[in-house]
Design a protein around this motif. Structure first.
Motif, short mmCIF file in Angstrom:
data_model
loop_
_atom_site.label_atom_id
_atom_site.label_comp_id
_atom_site.label_asym_id
_atom_site.label_seq_id
_atom_site.Cartn_x
_atom_site.Cartn_y
_atom_site.Cartn_z
N PRO A 42 -21.70 -17.57 0.93
CA PRO A 42 -22.62 -17.99 1.61
C PRO A 42 -23.52 -19.00 1.17
CG PRO A 42 -23.07 -16.01 0.41
CD PRO A 42 -21.54 -16.41 0.20
N ARG B 121 -28.85 -20.14 4.82
CA ARG B 121 -29.36 -18.79 5.49
C ARG B 121 -28.73 -18.56 7.01
NH1 ARG B 121 -32.25 -16.33 1.64
NH2 ARG B 121 -33.55 -17.57 0.36
N GLY C 89 -27.49 -16.26 4.97
CA GLY C 89 -26.91 -15.75 3.62
C GLY C 89 -27.89 -15.60 2.67
N GLY D 268 -24.73 -16.79 -3.26
CA GLY D 268 -23.43 -17.81 -3.12
C GLY D 268 -23.43 -18.87 -4.17
N ASP E 196 -18.55 -21.97 4.05
CA ASP E 196 -19.92 -21.58 4.11
C ASP E 196 -19.72 -20.46 5.20
OD1 ASP E 196 -22.36 -20.82 4.19
OD2 ASP E 196 -23.12 -22.58 5.03
N THR E 197 -19.78 -19.26 4.92
CA THR E 197 -20.18 -18.02 5.70
C THR E 197 -21.36 -18.03 6.46
OG1 THR E 197 -20.47 -16.28 4.19
CG2 THR E 197 -18.32 -16.85 4.41
N ALA E 198 -22.56 -18.32 5.79
CA ALA E 198 -23.82 -18.17 6.16
C ALA E 198 -24.14 -16.49 6.68
CB ALA E 198 -24.15 -19.05 7.39
N ALA E 199 -23.33 -15.85 5.76
CA ALA E 199 -23.77 -14.23 6.09
C ALA E 199 -23.33 -13.72 7.44
CB ALA E 199 -24.96 -13.76 5.69
N ASP E 200 -22.23 -14.67 8.15
CA ASP E 200 -22.01 -14.31 9.77
C ASP E 200 -20.61 -13.96 9.66
OD1 ASP E 200 -21.10 -14.64 12.34
OD2 ASP E 200 -22.26 -16.37 12.61
N GLU F 143 -16.70 -14.30 -1.07
CA GLU F 143 -17.52 -13.54 -0.29
C GLU F 143 -18.45 -12.59 -1.07
OE1 GLU F 143 -20.13 -13.28 2.43
OE2 GLU F 143 -18.87 -14.70 2.40
N HIS G 259 -21.43 -10.96 0.87
CA HIS G 259 -21.95 -9.88 1.62
C HIS G 259 -20.74 -9.00 2.23
CE1 HIS G 259 -25.95 -12.11 1.82
NE2 HIS G 259 -25.22 -13.24 2.09
N VAL H 40 -19.75 -9.02 5.88
CA VAL H 40 -19.03 -10.29 6.27
C VAL H 40 -17.63 -10.22 5.44
CG1 VAL H 40 -19.16 -12.71 5.75
CG2 VAL H 40 -21.16 -11.87 6.15
#
Length: 375
Positions: free
Chosen positions: A25, A28, A30, A35, A66-70, A91, A93, A96
């Motif tokens: 992440p 944001r 995230g 991260g 980048d997962t961005a907490a998604d 990762e 989160h 996620v």
């Protein structure tokens, strides 16, 4: 060597390097600082592997996503990395990571989860996923034991809707109730902690419930920061302990935003009392790289690459052989020897020896941490 986030499918795999896909992440909503620490540990380990000759003479490379907490973005990233034929790691989160783990399991893609803790990252037991961080039930039971030893029997949790927070509340209640303690949930979806009237209402509930401890099962920085500020300035709650089992106070942003109020907020940290010799050396390197003290998340990142590099030397890019090798891993990490096993109730290969501490920032020196309890 690191490939920074780029459009899916942009990388070319010409056989010149061995690649690890890293889910991190970095934007944001995230938790960006977490991260950054995770990525710092991953990158340091990759550099050291390459300085030592790479993977059978080939350089190791990170392909960062980048997962961005998604959760949906993470699942799409796993699809993309599977097309590249790489092993997946990382990762922070939990929700996620659960999405990424489910997708990796469906695709038959090895995934080493660095930091997420939900007990069951996949619905059914899987051979494809392994994890370095402890399961939430173990860590949060250690935290519950700390609450008991500290004399807290009336616990309030300020919780937002989430599978992760709900699991945490359930673990605390199941562990504490048989020992005579109560756990009262304050549903933060009904409050705006940044609004004065709502902040007062939260404090009123804590007073009415005669809570001796308030646990923050909410997002960072908001509403966690606003809740702490509101409670700290309410004289009726001068004796209440504020806790954050998920680790919000670990990172510098917490101290920056809260100042003196950042101290004496116990949280879970996955470090031993003493790092291994590898860990001592890595701590020095990470401190220089981050220009700050490394969090336990940075060590998780380093250990992740250490494990995968060992597997890649033995198995190359063969997915099935990598998955079959989880139980044969025996690697000296920064926090102890890493071995994976099957743990009852856990759906993935688990490092059962992950160290767990309850720590807080020292009121006399908020940049330093005090170990309050270990399990």
């Amino acid at each position: 060597m690191t490939t920074q986030p780029s459009p899916p499918g942009a990388e070319r795999t010409d056989g010149s390097s061995v690649q690890i896909g890293a889910l991190v992440p970095l934007t944001r909503p995230g938790w960006v600082e977490a991260g950054q620490h995770l990525l710092a540990g991953l990158e340091l380990a990759v550099r050291e592997v390459n300085d030592a000759g790479g993977i059978v003479g080939r350089p190791l490379e990170l392909v960062v996503r980048d997962t961005a907490a998604d959760p949906q973005r993470a699942a799409a990233a796993v699809d993309d990395l599977a097309r590249l034929g790489v092993t997946v790691a990382g990762e922070y989160h939990s929700v996620v990571a659960r999405s990424a783990a489910a997708r990796a399991d469906a695709l038959g893609l090895p995934f080493l989860c660095s930091s997420a803790v939900l007990d069951a990252p996949t619905e059914q037991p899987t051979q494809w996923v392994a994890r370095l961080s402890p399961p939430q039930s173990r860590g949060w039971q250690v935290y519950a034991d700390y609450l008991l030893t500290a004399g807290h029997s009336r616990i309030a949790v300020a919780a937002q809707p989430s599978v992760y927070w709900a699991a945490g509340t359930r673990i605390l209640r199941d562990h504490l109730a048989p020992r005579g303690s109560t756990v009262t949930e304050l549903d933060m979806s009904a409050f705006d902690a940044t609004a004065i009237c709502d902040a007062t209402a939260v404090c009123d509930e804590l007073v009415d419930n005669r809570a001796t401890a308030l646990l923050l099962l909410v997002g960072h920085p908001e509403p966690a920061v606003s809740i702490v500020k509101s409670v700290r300035r309410d004289q009726r709650l001068a004796e209440i302990m504020i806790g954050a089992p998920a680790g919000q106070p670990e990172f510098a942003e917490w101290a920056t935003l809260l100042g003196d109020d950042s101290a004496a907020v116990p949280f879970l940290r996955y470090l031993p009392e003493r790092l291994t010799p590898v860990g001592v050396r890595v701590e020095t390197a990470l401190r220089e790289q981050l220009a700050a003290a490394p969090s336990f998340v940075a060590f998780e990142g380093y250990d992740t690459v250490t494990v995968l590099a060992d597997l890649l030397r033995s198995n190359g890019a063969d997915r099935a052989r990598t998955a079959e090798s989880w139980p044969r891993v025996a690697v000296e990490g920064t926090r102890g020897q890493i071995r994976f096993s099957r743990v009852p109730g856990i759906s993935v290969w688990q490092w059962a020896g992950t160290p767990i501490q309850v720590v807080d920032r020292d009121p006399a020196e908020p940049d330093s941490f005090r170990i309050l309890h270990a399990g």
